[in-house]
Design an enzyme around this catalytic site. Sequence first.
Site: not given
Length: 417
Positions: A45, A110, A112, A161, A326, A328
């Site tokens: 996807e 991830d 952050d 990112s 999920h 990303l």
Amino acid sequence: MPAAEIETPTPELMLAFYRRLYPFRSIFKWLNHEHTPSRLFTHREIAFTLQNDAYLRYNSFTTADEFKKQTCALNPARFEIGPVYTARPRDKKTVRPGAFTPAQRELVFDIDMTDYDGVRTCCSGADICKRCWGFIGAAVRVLDSAVRQQFGYQHLLWVYSGRRGIHLWVSDREAMALTDDQRRSLVNFLTVVQGGKEMHKKVNVRPVIKGRTGDLPPSIQEAVDQLAGPFGDLILLDQDCFKNEDGWEHLIQLIPDTEIAGNLTKRWRKEENRSSDDKWSDLKEEVKRHYKAPSERVPMKRAMEDIILQYTYPRIDAEVSKHRNHLLKAPFCVHPKTGRICVPVDPERIDDFDPELVPTVGQLLRELDAAAPGLGAEEHSDWEGTSLKPYVDMLEKHALGLMSEVRKSKLANDMTW
């Protein structure tokens, strides 16, 4: 990031970027693990976020060229990568629901920078600088080592990112086959710092034996050993986290011995200018003075190890890692707020990486025009003439490692009679 350096990308810049610079073929090889299209790519996807914020899910493609053609036609603000499904995502509406489920997915993490707002002193919120990147550097070294040594995975791709964090994609076949339950167990094993702002002590991973806390699990003890140096350099010297009253009062709350905590509080209120390094030395000296025998110091030693973990251990967004479905953000996308490219990062040189020096989409197109004025052709390898080249080379090297594993596996199967 200073406001003057922010270069918000326009739709025109984005279209030129997709046509001339985005490394679609390298992304294809990374996702596909082979030169010839396989289910790892055709059943994958891709979700597009358009310039008007419309969100288009369940796109899939057969080749890199088809992927590029549709991306240029849509000219999205960014796109995200999802799982490999049991059927082609673009056929989702024609497949019965039970026959359309996630089958494979990279194990992703991830980290952050906003999760460190309680401890960093140089920036806050969405801002990030070379100094607070030290938190990301410490996290990368610990997590990279843990994923390789504790789980045996080898194909790790770290990607900036574009603004204030970093992503990890683990592409080993065994990692891609993990179920959601297995991913949840794995990330729980790696999670050490937990709790919101109201919780003072966020590290509670020690076993309790007969009412007393025991030693750290070996894997986390190894992390403490790795983080002792960064704690001194980053927390005590650079960030000076315990310099002001709010900072050192938080440290006091993590000291289990009330007498030691009281003595230090009295001293630090009198001597306001003591640095974080001085205060950490004060704590060590107070422990030695209060407990003469080394064996008596064990509870305080454990408390100080927990403090090191709380300030420097990777703060993982667990929800990103737990589910195969999920989505990303893809490597080499453009961050819509900064214009910076989401480039791969070498974990061996993480301390040299400066997020403020990552190329922007505007900068790359100016480099391209300077190298070949007037050139408007849509070439897959135009990035070779820009500062994007070392980052694409990094992805290419990573993809070649994955393809080599596939060739070895096929050869081994051919030799099994």
